[in-house]
Motif scaffolding. Structure first.
Motif, mmCIF file in Angstrom:
data_model
loop_
_atom_site.group_PDB
_atom_site.id
_atom_site.type_symbol
_atom_site.label_atom_id
_atom_site.label_comp_id
_atom_site.label_asym_id
_atom_site.label_seq_id
_atom_site.Cartn_x
_atom_site.Cartn_y
_atom_site.Cartn_z
ATOM 1 N N ILE A 69 0.833 -1.207 0.000
ATOM 2 C CA ILE A 69 0.000 0.000 0.000
ATOM 3 C C ILE A 69 0.866 1.256 0.000
ATOM 4 O O ILE A 69 0.612 2.221 -0.740
ATOM 5 N N CYS A 95 -8.854 -7.401 -4.763
ATOM 6 C CA CYS A 95 -9.923 -7.097 -3.802
ATOM 7 C C CYS A 95 -11.201 -7.855 -4.129
ATOM 8 O O CYS A 95 -11.782 -8.535 -3.270
ATOM 9 N N SER A 112 -16.172 -6.324 3.274
ATOM 10 C CA SER A 112 -15.195 -5.243 3.448
ATOM 11 C C SER A 112 -14.298 -5.112 2.221
ATOM 12 O O SER A 112 -14.027 -3.998 1.753
ATOM 13 N N LEU A 113 -13.845 -6.233 1.691
ATOM 14 C CA LEU A 113 -12.988 -6.188 0.505
ATOM 15 C C LEU A 113 -13.738 -5.649 -0.706
ATOM 16 O O LEU A 113 -13.176 -4.896 -1.512
ATOM 17 N N GLY A 115 -16.202 -3.518 -0.593
ATOM 18 C CA GLY A 115 -16.326 -2.079 -0.378
ATOM 19 C C GLY A 115 -15.024 -1.342 -0.638
ATOM 20 O O GLY A 115 -15.008 -0.273 -1.264
ATOM 21 N N ILE A 116 -13.910 -1.919 -0.167
ATOM 22 C CA ILE A 116 -12.604 -1.294 -0.406
ATOM 23 C C ILE A 116 -12.300 -1.248 -1.901
ATOM 24 O O ILE A 116 -11.819 -0.237 -2.426
ATOM 25 N N GLY A 117 -12.582 -2.351 -2.593
ATOM 26 C CA GLY A 117 -12.350 -2.366 -4.034
ATOM 27 C C GLY A 117 -13.173 -1.322 -4.768
ATOM 28 O O GLY A 117 -12.685 -0.677 -5.703
ATOM 29 N N LEU A 119 -14.337 1.569 -3.533
ATOM 30 C CA LEU A 119 -13.780 2.894 -3.250
ATOM 31 C C LEU A 119 -12.474 3.116 -4.007
ATOM 32 O O LEU A 119 -12.217 4.219 -4.522
ATOM 33 N N LEU A 120 -11.649 2.069 -4.088
ATOM 34 C CA LEU A 120 -10.384 2.201 -4.816
ATOM 35 C C LEU A 120 -10.618 2.406 -6.310
ATOM 36 O O LEU A 120 -9.867 3.139 -6.963
#
Length: 274
Positions: A69, A95, A112-113, A115-117, A119-120
């Motif tokens: 990261i 993700c 969660s993954l 959601g993170i993907g 947003l990314l």
């Protein structure tokens, strides 16, 4: 009983609970029947117990993720355009890929993954538009539309209703932007004509598909319910010339919507539950 077989049975029971194939009482009974000393073995490798025991794999994995990261964050702006695109796609594939693998085994991590993907995806797109000085009036709508389509498709494939809803929200935002450009002087009643047919369409699709396609009826219904209020939201957020009594109209529409939902609660709950 073999521990592996017991874990498989317990996972199936949890799946039956989430999908409501069996009632909560039967699921509780079966869970207690197959539990070992009243405790279900956790499948999550990243636990406080594993960290406390000094599991070297967990610590090395955490170090690798944090380092990756930081490297991407520090050097992404100096990467060539092709490498930036490849890096972004690789991160998104990781993700969403792990979200798909862990969706049933570890739902919290899978969600969660995802959601993170999501947003990314939006973040990488905006970052690249800024880095390469692309025309935001052209590329931001393209980015929003692409994100919306990807979220809808992946939300359906991964059975994540919130991701599907976010995709339709992105497309609604894109629709509002185009409508604002084509008809910037549109009044409140014209906005009703722009949005309410879409509301009716989504609710009709929810009713039409709830017996035929599993997992999207509730999403369509939620989108339709949200679109009922979009004319007023569009007028308040995207346009400056709106009447002073729009707040009263918005409250009235919310009250009418809640009343209709209450009166027909047995029907729409059946759609949402499928």
């Amino acid at each position: 009983m073999n521990m592996e077989k017991r874990d498989i049975i317990l996972r199936e029971i949890q799946y039956w609970r989430r999908t409501r194939l069996l009632s909560e009482q039967y699921c509780d009974f079966l869970t207690h029947l197959y539990e070992d000393e009243g405790k279900v073995k956790s499948e999550n490798p990243i636990t406080l117990q594993n960290l406390q025991q000094g599991n070297i794999k967990i610590w090395l994995f955490s170090f690798g993720i944090i380092s990756l990261i930081l490297l991407i964050g520090f050097y992404f702006s100096v990467f060539p355009w092709g490498l930036q695109l490849a890096t972004a796609l690789s991160v998104l594939i990781i993700c969403y890929g792990y979200a798909s693998l862990w969706r049933d085994k570890m739902p919290a991590i899978g969600l969660s993954l995802a959601g993170i993907g999501s947003l990314l995806m939006l973040g990488f797109g905006l970052w690249m538009i800024s880095l390469h000085s692309l025309n935001p009036q052209v590329w931001i709508p393209i980015l929003v539309g692409a994100c919306g389509l990807v979220w809808i498709i992946l939300g359906f494939k991964l059975r994540i209703g919130l991701l599907q809803f976010s995709g339709y929200g992105a497309l609604s935002l894109l629709y509002a932007g185009f409508a604002g450009r084509l008809r910037p002087e549109a009044g409140l009643w014209e906005l009703q004509l722009l949005w309410l047919p879409l509301c009716v369409l989504m609710i009709w699709l929810s009713w039409l598909l709830y017996h035929r396609v599993k997992g999207i009826s509730g999403v369509y219904f939620a989108v339709g319910v949200a679109l009922w209020l979009m004319p007023e939201i569009d007028s308040l957020l995207l346009r400056h010339d709106y009447p002073q009594w729009i707040s009263l109209l918005l409250i009235g529409k919310i009250a009418a919507e809640l009343a209709v939902l209450f009166l027909f609660r047995k029907k729409w709950i059946a759609w949402v539950a499928t």
